[in-house]
Write an enzyme that holds these catalytic residues in place. Sequence first.
Site, PDB file in Angstrom:
ATOM      1  N   GLY A   1       0.816  -1.208   0.000  1.00 32.03           N
ATOM      2  CA  GLY A   1       0.000   0.000   0.000  1.00 32.03           C
ATOM      3  C   GLY A   1       0.846   1.252   0.000  1.00 32.03           C
TER       4      GLY A   1
ATOM      5  N   PRO B   1       2.527   4.948   1.035  1.00 31.62           N
ATOM      6  CG  PRO B   1       4.327   6.256   0.363  1.00 31.62           C
ATOM      7  CD  PRO B   1       3.055   5.663  -0.124  1.00 31.62           C
ATOM      8  N   GLY B   2       2.508   5.709   4.542  1.00 25.92           N
ATOM      9  CA  GLY B   2       1.747   6.356   5.614  1.00 25.92           C
ATOM     10  C   GLY B   2       0.387   5.759   5.893  1.00 25.92           C
ATOM     11  CB  THR B   3      -1.651   3.193   4.367  1.00 24.84           C
ATOM     12  OG1 THR B   3      -0.578   2.399   3.898  1.00 24.84           O
ATOM     13  CG2 THR B   3      -2.095   4.147   3.294  1.00 24.84           C
ATOM     14  N   GLY B   4      -0.074   2.927   7.505  1.00 22.00           N
ATOM     15  CA  GLY B   4      -0.074   2.138   8.733  1.00 22.00           C
ATOM     16  C   GLY B   4       0.466   0.728   8.593  1.00 22.00           C
ATOM     17  CE  LYS B   5       3.421   0.186   3.285  1.00 20.51           C
ATOM     18  NZ  LYS B   5       2.802   1.516   3.127  1.00 20.51           N
ATOM     19  CB  THR B   6       5.490   0.642  10.244  1.00 20.76           C
ATOM     20  OG1 THR B   6       6.062   0.970   8.990  1.00 20.76           O
ATOM     21  CG2 THR B   6       6.575   0.325  11.244  1.00 20.76           C
TER      22      THR B   6
ATOM     23  CD  GLU C   1      -8.313  29.156  -6.862  1.00 22.27           C
ATOM     24  OE1 GLU C   1      -8.995  28.122  -6.735  1.00 22.27           O
ATOM     25  OE2 GLU C   1      -7.166  29.157  -7.342  1.00 22.27           O
TER      26      GLU C   1
ATOM     27  CG  ASP D   1      -5.997  24.821 -12.707  1.00 18.42           C
ATOM     28  OD1 ASP D   1      -5.926  24.222 -11.624  1.00 18.42           O
ATOM     29  OD2 ASP D   1      -6.251  26.035 -12.809  1.00 18.42           O
TER      30      ASP D   1
HETATM   31  P1  ADP Z   1       3.647   2.992   6.580  1.00 13.76           P
HETATM   32  O1  ADP Z   1       4.497   1.977   7.251  1.00 13.76           O
HETATM   33  O2  ADP Z   1       2.494   2.404   5.829  1.00 13.76           O
HETATM   34  O3  ADP Z   1       4.381   3.986   5.739  1.00 13.76           O
HETATM   35  P2  ADP Z   1       3.240   3.818   9.271  1.00 13.76           P
HETATM   36  O4  ADP Z   1       2.721   2.603   9.880  1.00 13.76           O
HETATM   37  O5  ADP Z   1       4.670   4.141   9.505  1.00 13.76           O
HETATM   38  O6  ADP Z   1       2.950   3.842   7.714  1.00 13.76           O
HETATM   39  O7  ADP Z   1       2.318   5.043   9.747  1.00 13.76           O
HETATM   40  C1  ADP Z   1       2.845   6.276  10.086  1.00 13.76           C
HETATM   41  C2  ADP Z   1       2.004   6.921  11.146  1.00 13.76           C
HETATM   42  O8  ADP Z   1       0.734   7.282  10.642  1.00 13.76           O
HETATM   43  C3  ADP Z   1       1.719   6.014  12.318  1.00 13.76           C
HETATM   44  O9  ADP Z   1       2.703   6.130  13.290  1.00 13.76           O
HETATM   45  C4  ADP Z   1       0.368   6.496  12.815  1.00 13.76           C
HETATM   46  O10 ADP Z   1       0.533   7.572  13.705  1.00 13.76           O
HETATM   47  C5  ADP Z   1      -0.288   7.037  11.570  1.00 13.76           C
HETATM   48  N1  ADP Z   1      -1.235   6.079  10.987  1.00 13.76           N
HETATM   49  C6  ADP Z   1      -1.176   5.560   9.743  1.00 13.76           C
HETATM   50  N2  ADP Z   1      -2.205   4.739   9.502  1.00 13.76           N
HETATM   51  C7  ADP Z   1      -2.947   4.706  10.617  1.00 13.76           C
HETATM   52  C8  ADP Z   1      -4.154   4.028  11.003  1.00 13.76           C
HETATM   53  N3  ADP Z   1      -4.802   3.203  10.158  1.00 13.76           N
HETATM   54  N4  ADP Z   1      -4.631   4.244  12.249  1.00 13.76           N
HETATM   55  C9  ADP Z   1      -4.007   5.071  13.095  1.00 13.76           C
HETATM   56  N5  ADP Z   1      -2.875   5.735  12.808  1.00 13.76           N
HETATM   57  C10 ADP Z   1      -2.335   5.573  11.580  1.00 13.76           C
HETATM   58 ZN    ZN Z   2      -6.711  26.789 -10.984  1.00 16.73          ZN
END
Ligand code: ADP
Ligand code: ZN
Length: 610
Positions: free
Chosen positions: A206, A208-213, A430, A506
Amino acid sequence: MKEVKNPKKPLIYYYCIVMAIVLLFNIFITPMLTHSQVVEVSYDTFMDMIDEENVGVVQVEDTEILFTDRDGAVVYKTAPMNDPTLTERLHDSGAEFMRVIEEPISPIWSFLLTFVLPILIFAALGRYMSKKLIEQAGGGKNSMAFGMGKSNVKVYVQSTKGIKFDDVAGEDEAKESLAEVVDYLHNPQKYSEVGASMPKGILLVGPPGTGKTMLAKAVAGEANVPFFSISGSEFVEMFVGMGASKVRDLFSQAKEKAPCIVFIDEIDAIGQKRSSGGGYGGNDEREQTLNQLLTEMDGFEENTGVIILAATNRPESLDHALTRPGRFDRRVPVELPDLAGREAILRVHARKIKTAQDVDFRTVARMAAGASGAELANIINEAALRAVRSGRTVVTQADLEESIEVVIAGYQKKNAILSTDEKLVVAYHEIGHALVAAKQTNSAPVQKITIIPRTSGALGYTMQVDTGDKYLLAKDELEDKIATYTGGRAAEEVVFGRITTGASNDIEQATKLARAMITRYGMSEDFDMVAMETVQNQYLGGDAALACSPATQQEIDRKVVELVKRQHEKAKSILVENREKLDKLARFLFEKETITGEEFMNILSGGENK
Ligand code: ADP
Ligand code: ZN
């Protein structure tokens, strides 16, 4: 869970210490060792003392004369003069000729102290620093020499504060498929009795930043087992041959601690498809590391209790050997959160802050369409910071809404100065977007329009809000979207008869969309359902690769232009028809700089009933 980290100090820090030691040495220690309390006097004083018969011992050298008084208490020093009768006079006054001052320090000692000691200090510090460097680069604490170190796989110490599935909001499907792993780790016999075996590797896929870690940690937390984590990029970081030995190390540590979770972040850094020709340098290194990983994965028995979780946002770039059965044969998609998911994530993170009674997370979630979990966490934090800045003790709805813009569009540029003319053009631009969007029934209503410049470079923007998440978009909806993109430029043309650079983003968006409609969504009559492009990398914005002849390519380009042009004309005619409202809205925005969707709709419908 606490991550054990090596304190990292900049190199300059160590250099400063060394310089300070050397300086202290030269200024204080060395002079003290060589000449202790020598009083420098003039030749006159020396003469006077001879006359007074007050010279005890004297030592005449080429560059200086050292002598003591009668009592021998103080050592004096003076510069020698061309004085041939000196010796005679000294003799007459009863002075003794001998060494006045024992060399307090032998030449060998002074050599040792001034040359060897500093070198030793340097060497010791150098060793220390290079050890630090290896540790930082991943050599590990027990590293014996370059290339033979233990890896710096971090073991997370379990504690009751460990992350649990509850901390991960949304992502229910992912949690469900990982719950099985947790169950397996709790009682593996149940599985081995039936003869079922857990997959050795599970791939979390997925953006980045979706909570995989977080999910990986939560599996360890729920199962109450140790958690090893390493990033794919760390494997290929520094010394040749290190990557493979790190993999070996990681697995030997993991097997000792089984049952446990091994988490490899950014596995694409090592797991990329191997080149057929056999590469050089870093490439070679990466392949060795990958091969070692494959060997290790095949090496351990099923049901040893070591579960490897790996994260990537580019699953299609992974080597097939990795995704083969027996290795990472299970995939768990971890997608961007939907509206409900966003609300849940906001609520989870809002537990840590104090919020006002009337905060409406649903509205905030609605406004933050497309934000990842990490961005949402950031939004909450920014809102809390904003509350502190304005001296409040609770976070309000306004804080949250403002921080969406901060996180998504960059900080408000309070002091950016737009000339009045420019501001008017931006206001019309806008409103152009918003009006075209609102007038096409299929476009999402406008939430907020602002012409306060942002550090991201946007001079203003229109925030459209989908009432729900849309998974299927119809052809006419896509066309309306393109028309909305062109609405800003169209307003400039209709009102000022002159166009500006403000529409560059745009243009890019409209083109991308139009192109996708023709090449990928099969939305043009001529090409029907033939794929003209294939998407290589859908998680990183999609690099499309052309799959057609140059002649068709030309045809596609022409179609794209046609499509955008048609929508651009449509937008212009909408604005011309609604010129009165366009002016009214633009003036209002110009005055207020920020208007809400409600205000916008009020003015729009206010002029409706003529
Ligand atoms: P990834 O590994 O997918 O890049 P991370 O697990 O490192 O993402 O997520 C980074 C931070 O974003 C986490 O420490 C948390 O604070 C927040 N976060 C991301 N997804 C979630 C979720 N589903 N629920 C709660 N917090 C989340
Ligand atoms: Zn515009």
